[in-house]
Design an enzyme around this catalytic site. Structure first.
Site, short mmCIF file in Angstrom:
data_model
loop_
_atom_site.label_atom_id
_atom_site.label_comp_id
_atom_site.label_asym_id
_atom_site.label_seq_id
_atom_site.Cartn_x
_atom_site.Cartn_y
_atom_site.Cartn_z
N THR A 153 0.87 -1.19 0.00
CA THR A 153 0.00 0.00 0.00
C THR A 153 0.90 1.24 0.00
O THR A 153 1.37 1.66 -1.04
CB THR A 153 -0.98 -0.01 1.19
OG1 THR A 153 -0.26 -0.27 2.40
CG2 THR A 153 -2.05 -1.06 1.00
N LYS A 179 3.84 -6.93 4.23
CA LYS A 179 3.61 -5.54 3.83
C LYS A 179 3.29 -4.74 5.07
O LYS A 179 2.79 -5.25 6.08
CB LYS A 179 2.49 -5.42 2.80
CG LYS A 179 1.08 -5.80 3.24
CD LYS A 179 0.30 -4.82 4.06
CE LYS A 179 0.23 -3.44 3.43
NZ LYS A 179 -0.54 -2.49 4.33
N THR A 190 -0.65 -2.51 11.00
CA THR A 190 -1.23 -2.58 9.64
C THR A 190 -0.25 -3.33 8.81
O THR A 190 0.54 -2.76 8.11
CB THR A 190 -1.42 -1.23 8.98
OG1 THR A 190 -2.28 -0.49 9.75
CG2 THR A 190 -2.10 -1.35 7.63
N GLU A 276 6.81 4.60 7.12
CA GLU A 276 6.45 5.79 6.36
C GLU A 276 7.39 6.95 6.73
O GLU A 276 7.41 7.41 7.87
CB GLU A 276 5.00 6.17 6.62
CG GLU A 276 4.04 5.17 5.99
CD GLU A 276 2.59 5.39 6.34
OE1 GLU A 276 1.73 4.85 5.63
OE2 GLU A 276 2.32 6.09 7.34
N ASN A 400 0.58 10.68 5.48
CA ASN A 400 -0.68 10.42 6.15
C ASN A 400 -1.68 11.58 5.99
O ASN A 400 -2.89 11.36 6.04
CB ASN A 400 -0.43 10.11 7.62
CG ASN A 400 0.12 8.70 7.78
OD1 ASN A 400 -0.61 7.74 7.67
ND2 ASN A 400 1.42 8.59 7.97
N THR A 405 -5.92 11.35 -0.83
CA THR A 405 -6.01 12.24 -1.99
C THR A 405 -5.19 11.73 -3.15
O THR A 405 -4.41 10.80 -3.01
CB THR A 405 -5.52 13.64 -1.59
OG1 THR A 405 -4.15 13.54 -1.15
CG2 THR A 405 -6.37 14.21 -0.49
#
Length: 405
Positions: A153, A179, A190, A276, A400, A405
């Site tokens: 993702t 992942k 996650t 991230e 995040n 978007t």
């Protein structure tokens, strides 16, 4: 951003496992976002799942189907979590299993569904179902790299691990993919993990192994302290290696367990390295604690501190932030004079304050590295625990803030 080279290993095919990848256009048109795993008959599967009470519909269905028997297919979609979707989400997860079961000629209960992506949006079931035949047509035992990419993702790179070991005179293969990059906090995070071996493992032992190994790997990583709705880690044993069944008392179990533990840990570390916006891979090494609970309380308090994480991103040896986090970890009766805090091989804190031999230059030399160990000696007992985390960068906020978007 990510820490380390991040190259995929050479994947050894696992006899009894085939993987197919297709594009369902669930979130991004043309992206390979649907993965199917086909398991040989008599394969055994065990798993661990998120503890988030708002667990996603596919988690609920996967648990139910796993309790009813051994699955033949696993199906994973990205781009949509099918979480927070109420009764419709359950119907969609069950419909996914029915559609794949019908196409593959197995009962719907022989299919385990997994989803990852945006929470609270309806699953585009029509697009997912329409892509299932293409995924089945794509099945191959060599498609581990493609599957690793297909379950991503916000990950910036695919994650995998593979090795072969000799168990009881037979060559045994273990391969896995994972992942995850954000909303990562143990119990679980996650993340999705799929590890397969061609060893034959007694069913009860298989569940014990996935629980124990998951606890020491996937449940010891954290990016941002958020526990997801969709996490799952599945351990598959096809029994195709030709060796004898391995049970709890088998003399061959230690070799197999060690190899599996290496794969679990490598896959978990890969998630932290690709956190991230991550620029640092950080080990929290808590030593001489009186209990596991207090060791983990200290580790997670430091790992989750925004002040510590931003100092790490800045490569700033602001050791007072670490000291303050240890002090608020909720461990009663700490002997502040006894505690030592280390940054790599540099002692930061001793005798209740800055170590006499500490210098900013030595601390800076450690903080400038990509991989850092923060060691905290509590001097209260013999328990040691490790937790792995990363820093907070500007990119974490950007990723995040712009996720939908």
């Amino acid at each position: 951003m990510a820490v380390g080279p991040g190259t995929l290993p050479e994947f050894f095919p696992v006899a009894g496992v085939r993987l197919g990848i297709a594009s369902a256009g669930i979130k991004t048109p043309g992206r390979k976002d649907l993965v199917v795993l086909e398991l040989a008959e008599d394969s055994r599967v065990a798993g661990i799942f998120t503890t988030n009470q708002f667990c996603a519909a596919p988690v609920t269905v996967a648990r139910q189907h796993l309790s009813q028997g051994q699955p033949r297919y696993l199906v994973i979609n990205t781009g949509n979590a099918n979480a927070g979707t109420g009764a419709q989400g359950m119907r969609d997860a069950l419909a996914t299993c029915s559609a794949l079961g019908e196409a593959a000629g197995v009962p719907a209960a022989a299919v385990l569904p997994f989803s990852t992506g945006v929470i609270g949006e309806p699953l585009p079931l029509d697009r997912l179902v329409a892509a299932l035949p293409a995924a089945l047509d794509n099945l191959s035992e060599t498609h581990w790299p493609e599957a690793a990419a297909g379950i991503m993702t916000t990950d910036t790179r695919p994650k995998g691990s593979s090795r072969q070991v000799t168990v009881g005179g037979q060559r045994v293969t273990i391969s896995g993919i994972s992942k995850g990059a954000g909303m990562i906090r143990p119990n679980m995070a996650t993340m999705l993990g799929f590890i397969a071996t061609d060893a034959r493992i007694e069913p009860g032992l298989l569940q014990t192994l996935v629980s124990e190994l998951g606890e020491r790997s996937f449940n010891r990583i954290t990016i941002d302290s958020d526990t997801s709705t969709n996490d799952a880690c599945m351990l598959i044993a096809t029994g195709q290696s030709g060796g004898a069944e391995i049970g709890p008392d088998s003399p061959d179990l230690p070799v197999l367990r060690e190899a599996l533990a290496e794969v679990f840990l490598e896959l978990a570390h890969a998630i932290v390295r690709d956190g991230e916006g991550a620029t640092k891979f950080v080990t929290l090494d808590i030593r001489e604690a009186a209990s596991q609970d207090e060791a983990l309380a200290v580790a997670y308090t430091v790992a989750h501190s925004p002040l510590v994480k931003t100092a790490l991103y800045a490569s700033d040896p602001n050791w007072g932030r670490i000291l303050a986090a240890v002090g608020r970890a909720g461990v009663a009766g700490l002997d502040l004079e006894a505690i030592e805090i280390w940054l790599g091989e540099v002692c930061l804190v001793r005798n209740g304050g800055r170590a006499d031999d500490y210098s900013e230059e030595r601390g800076q030399a450690v903080m400038d590295q990509e991989e850092i160990t923060i060691r905290i000696d509590l001097k209260r007992g013999a328990v040691q625990e490790r937790v792995w985390t990363c820093d907070f960068s500007h990119d974490y906020v950007t990723i995040n803030a712009e996720y939908r978007t």
